[in-house]
Enzyme design. Structure first.
Site, short mmCIF file in Angstrom:
data_model
loop_
_atom_site.label_atom_id
_atom_site.label_comp_id
_atom_site.label_asym_id
_atom_site.label_seq_id
_atom_site.Cartn_x
_atom_site.Cartn_y
_atom_site.Cartn_z
N ASP A 16 14.20 51.26 -13.39
CA ASP A 16 15.56 51.34 -12.84
C ASP A 16 15.92 52.81 -12.62
OD1 ASP A 16 15.60 48.64 -13.14
OD2 ASP A 16 16.89 48.62 -14.91
N GLU A 41 12.04 49.51 -7.67
CA GLU A 41 12.97 48.39 -7.78
C GLU A 41 13.76 48.24 -6.48
OE1 GLU A 41 16.74 48.50 -8.72
OE2 GLU A 41 16.94 50.47 -9.65
N HIS A 256 11.64 43.53 -8.49
CA HIS A 256 12.97 43.42 -9.10
C HIS A 256 14.06 43.28 -8.04
CE1 HIS A 256 16.40 44.26 -11.75
NE2 HIS A 256 15.57 43.97 -12.75
#
Length: 447
Positions: A16, A41, A256
């Protein structure tokens, strides 16, 4: 972020990340590492968030309005990251406005995370480090640990509770108690996965069922105010594109994210950066081809001599240039060296190869071959000002590394069929191939 290198292959794994600086952490940054693969991501693959300052101002306004009217504000957060950022934001605002309304954060992981932030202040942004001498920003004056017994306390309050998606834990328990009261407010500062209570409430659900067993199922009326203000730690679409432009990968792999949003971002990446982009489903393997380079050592003396020669010729640095050298392959690797050095190391004698071309030119001039070549030199001088030119005693015109000579017995006299001509011999080494081609063209056109 992790840059992993195995031999000549490399990949950058982001986890992240956020390209916008927070109040407690700086923005994500990466140098131009040019990995073979970027694994990034893509949570907000189709979202471009508005100004962070505008969101902060709106957040404070909503919280202040609610508590001023006697309401309670529930802010579901994850223990690490958003909790600290929003705590600093409210702490500063409460200090500035001299508010006495209590602010709590749920005990557990959030409290432990705050302790680590206090200890490792060097992890934080430059602004936090500068204020550390006067005060540790994580020693909150207005924010206290939350106890379950406070849930039904009368009067306004603000509570940070985990987890951030309202799918379990303290935040869900508080939501069940406060949801039926319209004076209260729920502020969702981050992403909620489909199927969670947080996602259902943001989608506009007015009734939420708790429990899977029909006999024990409880239905809660959602009458409190619901606001979504993104303070997520995930980068938006603009941030993902910015990261790709910085690190310049050869391939990109999206993880993700939601499939249809990843498909849109995949198209943008392939169009704007002209690189392959992949979005494999969970459990699916992807094979990515990489290009291996062969390292070659180049002699510094060779480069120095080449640059000096190019400087004399005043050749533009933007144009490709020919480097005459020898590639030597040994057990230790490959090396590009001067031809003389290669011959010496291998014990070989030099053999010079020259190319020769015969050119017939029209000429009405009389005199010796030397006179003719002298006149040719004067005409070529303004056309090739960078080249050295001289007529030698052997009756040759030297232009750079190219030699022009008159062929004995090659002249013809003027006849009715055509003018008098002279036959010239042009010879040159391989490295002067471009210059020789230009000279032959000029001689044939009458120069």
């Amino acid at each position: 972020m992790f840059l992993v290198k195995v031999g000549q292959d490399s990949f950058l794994y982001t986890g992240d990340f956020n390209m916008t600086a927070d109040r407690h952490l700086g923005a994500a940054w990466v140098d131009r590492c040019r990995p073979d693969l970027l694994i990034t991501e893509s949570t907000y693959a189709t979202t471009i968030r508005d100004s962070k300052r505008c969101r902060e101002r709106e957040f404070l306004k909503k919280v202040h309005e609610t508590v001023s009217k006697g309401g309670k504000v529930l802010i579901p957060v994850f223990a690490l990251g958003r909790a600290q950022e929003l705590c600093i934001l409210l702490e500063s605002y409460w200090e500035r406005m001299d508010l006495k309304i209590p602010i709590y954060f749920s005990m557990g992981l959030t409290e432990k995370a705050n302790q680590y932030y206090k200890l490792f202040i060097t992890w934080t942004s430059q602004k936090i480090k500068k204020t550390f001498v006067q005060r540790n920003m994580f020693d909150f004056k207005h924010i206290k640990p939350f106890d379950r017994s406070y849930t039904d306390n009368p009067g306004p309050m603000v509570v940070f509770a985990t987890p951030g998606m309202l799918h379990a834990g303290m935040s869900l328990n508080i939501f069940r108690r406060w949801a039926p009261h319209p004076e209260n407010m729920l502020i969702m500062p981050g992403y909620c996965v489909v199927g969670t209570i947080g996602h259902k409430v943001l989608a506009g659900a007015k009734r939420v069922d708790f429990g899977t067993d029909p006999s024990n199922r409880q239905t809660v009326e959602v009458r409190l105010q619901v606001e979504y203000m993104s303070f997520s730690a995930h980068a938006d679409a603009k941030g993902i594109m910015q990261l790709i432009s910085w690190c310049q990968p050869s391939n990109c792999l999206l993880v993700h994210g939601e499939d249809h949003k990843m498909e849109f971002l995949k198209g943008r990446i392939e169009k704007e950066f002209d690189i392959p982009c992949y979005k494999p489903a969970n459990g699916v393997s992807v094979t990515i081809k990489t290009q291996h380079n062969i390292p070659v050592e180049v002699s510094t003396e060779l480069l120095k001599r080449h640059w000096e020669e190019e400087a004399k010729r005043e050749v533009s640095s933007k144009k490709p240039r020919l480097l005459s050298s020898t590639l030597v392959v040994t057990d230790k690797g490959m090396q590009v060296v001067e031809p003389e050095r290669a011959l010496t190391s291998l014990g070989l004698s030099e053999v010079r190869l020259r190319f020769t071309s015969t050119v017939r030119v029209a000429s009405q001039l009389t005199g010796s071959p030397v006179d003719f070549l002298e006149r040719a030199r004067k005409k070529l001088r303004p056309l090739l000002p960078q080249q050295s030119m001289q007529v030698t005693g052997e009756g040759c015109l030297e232009v750079g590394g190219v030699t022009i000579a008159s062929k004995p017995g090659g002249d013809t006299d003027s006849t009715a069929a055509g003018p008098a001509t002279k036959q010239l011999i042009v010879s040159w080494p391989l490295q002067e191939d471009d210059l020789a081609s230009l000279l032959i063209k000029l001689l044939r056109t009458g120069v």
